[in-house]
Design a protein around this motif. Structure first.
Motif, PDB file in Angstrom:
ATOM      1  N   ASP A 221       0.928  -1.176   0.023  1.00 55.70           N
ATOM      2  CA  ASP A 221      -0.023   0.023  -0.082  1.00 55.70           C
ATOM      3  C   ASP A 221       0.957   1.303  -0.063  1.00 55.70           C
ATOM      4  O   ASP A 221       0.466   2.207  -0.524  1.00 55.70           O
ATOM      5  N   ILE A 222       2.068   1.361   0.777  1.00 54.68           N
ATOM      6  CA  ILE A 222       3.039   2.583   0.835  1.00 54.68           C
ATOM      7  C   ILE A 222       3.261   2.634  -0.653  1.00 54.68           C
ATOM      8  O   ILE A 222       3.435   3.761  -1.180  1.00 54.68           O
ATOM      9  N   LEU A 223       3.647   1.532  -1.469  1.00 52.84           N
ATOM     10  CA  LEU A 223       4.285   1.901  -3.014  1.00 52.84           C
ATOM     11  C   LEU A 223       3.217   2.245  -3.675  1.00 52.84           C
ATOM     12  O   LEU A 223       3.437   3.044  -4.796  1.00 52.84           O
ATOM     13  N   SER A 224       2.021   1.751  -3.523  1.00 51.83           N
ATOM     14  CA  SER A 224       1.030   2.096  -4.557  1.00 51.83           C
ATOM     15  C   SER A 224       0.598   3.586  -4.247  1.00 51.83           C
ATOM     16  O   SER A 224       0.066   4.231  -5.287  1.00 51.83           O
TER      17      SER A 224
ATOM     18  N   THR B 176       8.278  -6.938 -17.656  1.00 47.99           N
ATOM     19  CA  THR B 176       8.381  -5.430 -17.885  1.00 47.99           C
ATOM     20  C   THR B 176       9.736  -5.056 -17.223  1.00 47.99           C
ATOM     21  O   THR B 176      10.164  -5.902 -16.457  1.00 47.99           O
ATOM     22  N   SER B 177      10.172  -3.829 -17.211  1.00 48.16           N
ATOM     23  CA  SER B 177      11.582  -3.529 -16.507  1.00 48.16           C
ATOM     24  C   SER B 177      11.068  -2.135 -15.674  1.00 48.16           C
ATOM     25  O   SER B 177      10.094  -1.390 -16.195  1.00 48.16           O
ATOM     26  N   THR B 178      11.730  -1.768 -14.757  1.00 48.14           N
ATOM     27  CA  THR B 178      11.660  -0.610 -14.022  1.00 48.14           C
ATOM     28  C   THR B 178      12.980  -0.003 -13.630  1.00 48.14           C
ATOM     29  O   THR B 178      14.019  -0.686 -13.383  1.00 48.14           O
ATOM     30  N   ALA B 179      13.172   1.342 -13.590  1.00 49.09           N
ATOM     31  CA  ALA B 179      14.336   1.910 -13.381  1.00 49.09           C
ATOM     32  C   ALA B 179      14.589   1.917 -11.849  1.00 49.09           C
ATOM     33  O   ALA B 179      13.482   2.022 -11.007  1.00 49.09           O
ATOM     34  N   ASN B 180      15.930   2.234 -11.399  1.00 52.64           N
ATOM     35  CA  ASN B 180      16.420   2.438  -9.984  1.00 52.64           C
ATOM     36  C   ASN B 180      15.518   1.402  -8.980  1.00 52.64           C
ATOM     37  O   ASN B 180      15.719   0.184  -9.270  1.00 52.64           O
TER      38      ASN B 180
ATOM     39  N   MET C 194       4.017   0.699  -8.307  1.00 53.48           N
ATOM     40  CA  MET C 194       3.564   2.187  -8.152  1.00 53.48           C
ATOM     41  C   MET C 194       3.032   2.735  -9.432  1.00 53.48           C
ATOM     42  O   MET C 194       2.680   1.984 -10.468  1.00 53.48           O
ATOM     43  N   SER C 195       2.575   3.889  -8.994  1.00 55.77           N
ATOM     44  CA  SER C 195       1.599   4.604 -10.295  1.00 55.77           C
ATOM     45  C   SER C 195       2.168   4.824 -11.441  1.00 55.77           C
ATOM     46  O   SER C 195       1.596   5.135 -12.625  1.00 55.77           O
ATOM     47  N   ASN C 196       3.650   4.868 -11.566  1.00 55.53           N
ATOM     48  CA  ASN C 196       4.343   5.433 -12.796  1.00 55.53           C
ATOM     49  C   ASN C 196       4.547   4.170 -13.524  1.00 55.53           C
ATOM     50  O   ASN C 196       5.245   4.160 -14.632  1.00 55.53           O
ATOM     51  N   ALA C 197       4.235   2.950 -13.263  1.00 51.32           N
ATOM     52  CA  ALA C 197       4.775   1.657 -13.749  1.00 51.32           C
ATOM     53  C   ALA C 197       4.137   1.957 -15.410  1.00 51.32           C
ATOM     54  O   ALA C 197       3.075   2.131 -15.517  1.00 51.32           O
ATOM     55  N   VAL C 198       4.950   1.352 -16.192  1.00 48.99           N
ATOM     56  CA  VAL C 198       4.293   1.330 -17.505  1.00 48.99           C
ATOM     57  C   VAL C 198       3.386   0.019 -17.710  1.00 48.99           C
ATOM     58  O   VAL C 198       2.470   0.033 -18.507  1.00 48.99           O
ATOM     59  N   ILE C 199       3.859  -0.968 -17.085  1.00 47.52           N
ATOM     60  CA  ILE C 199       2.822  -2.158 -16.924  1.00 47.52           C
ATOM     61  C   ILE C 199       2.590  -2.514 -15.558  1.00 47.52           C
ATOM     62  O   ILE C 199       3.584  -2.778 -14.809  1.00 47.52           O
ATOM     63  N   LYS C 200       1.391  -2.198 -15.120  1.00 52.81           N
ATOM     64  CA  LYS C 200       1.339  -2.736 -13.647  1.00 52.81           C
ATOM     65  C   LYS C 200       0.759  -3.848 -13.495  1.00 52.81           C
ATOM     66  O   LYS C 200       0.264  -4.516 -14.375  1.00 52.81           O
ATOM     67  N   GLY C 201       0.826  -4.392 -12.284  1.00 53.33           N
ATOM     68  CA  GLY C 201       0.642  -5.717 -11.876  1.00 53.33           C
ATOM     69  C   GLY C 201       1.313  -6.237 -10.633  1.00 53.33           C
ATOM     70  O   GLY C 201       1.823  -5.681 -10.093  1.00 53.33           O
TER      71      GLY C 201
END
Length: 256
Positions: A107-110, A192-196, A202-209
């Protein structure tokens, strides 16, 4: 007189050159052995303690040397006792006295404000590292089983196709980051990939899941053993995947 001296000098140089060519010169380089106090000592993951706070270290499910030779003991120790520990201590400091102290990490992350770089990096680092460590097992499972195996065949055509696509995605990641297998909102498996220290929650994810599998692509995860050969590290990671754990995550994600 000068002409005679030059002739003698040229003759001397010629003789020296001929002599060097006949002899094999060997350069001896002495490499000092490390002193006793310089030798690294591998500790015990059970001895690592986080500062008091809302979150505590998730126990490493194996010893530092259990994943060797694919993941060496020193890398695991530094990864767990330094990087992971720093993230959890940073997370606890960031949420002290806030409503987030009462929330689960998902929940903190989302819900987090992406402009809060400190919380973003430490919350992500804590979740991602926990997920990564638990994605591996000393023996390694060759392939997924049961429901997850069927889903991978359905969404990727075959396990071999999935493996190739996952490795290609990880190799394309430039700089620090992560590559994930996720179950998206439509119930489909995606890579999918995420930076850092960002992740698919997170809300900025290109592919959320819902994350199912993660590989850490920060240099601290592999550089001591593989240096610039990230591709070799990615290959080695597949020998240590805990597909049983990934399958359990998949079953749990289907229920939500």
């Amino acid at each position: 007189m000068k002409k005679t001296s030059l002739i003698l000098l040229y003759f001397s140089l010629f003789v020296m050159m001929q002599s060097c060519q006949k002899k094999k010169l060997t350069e001896v380089v002495e490499v000092p052995l490390p002193r006793a106090e310089e030798k690294m000592t591998i500790g015990n993951p059970d001895d690592v303690k986080a500062d008091p706070g809302a979150f505590q270290l998730v126990k490493l499910p194996y010893g530092y040397d259990a994943l060797a030779p694919e993941i060496d003991a020193l890398t695991m120790e530094l990864h767990y006792s330094k990087h992971y520990l720093a993230n959890i201590n940073g997370l606890n400091r960031a949420i002290t006295g806030t409503e987030s102290e009462q929330l689960p990490i998902e929940d903190i992350l989302s819900k987090l404000d992406l402009n809060d770089v400190n919380l973003r990096n430490n919350a992500g680092g804590f979740f991602n590292h926990t997920f990564y460590f638990e994605s591996m097992t000393p023996k390694g499972d060759p392939t997924p089983k049961d429901t997850l195996a069927v889903a991978i065949d359905t969404d990727f055509g075959s396990f071999e196709n999935f493996e190739r696509q996952f490795k290609n995605e990880a190799n394309k990641q430039i700089g620090s980051g992560w590559t994930w297998l996720v179950l998206d909102k439509s119930g489909k498996l995606q890579i999918t990939s995420t930076a850092n220290h960002d992740n698919p929650l997170m809300s900025n994810a290109v592919i959320k899941g819902k994350p199912l599998l993660a590989i850490d692509l920060w240099e601290h995860a592999y550089y001591l053993n593989y240096q610039y050969k990230k591709r070799n590290y990615i290959e080695a990671f597949f020998k240590k995947i805990n597909w049983k754990k990934v399958g359990e995550r998949y079953e749990e994600a289907l229920k939500k």
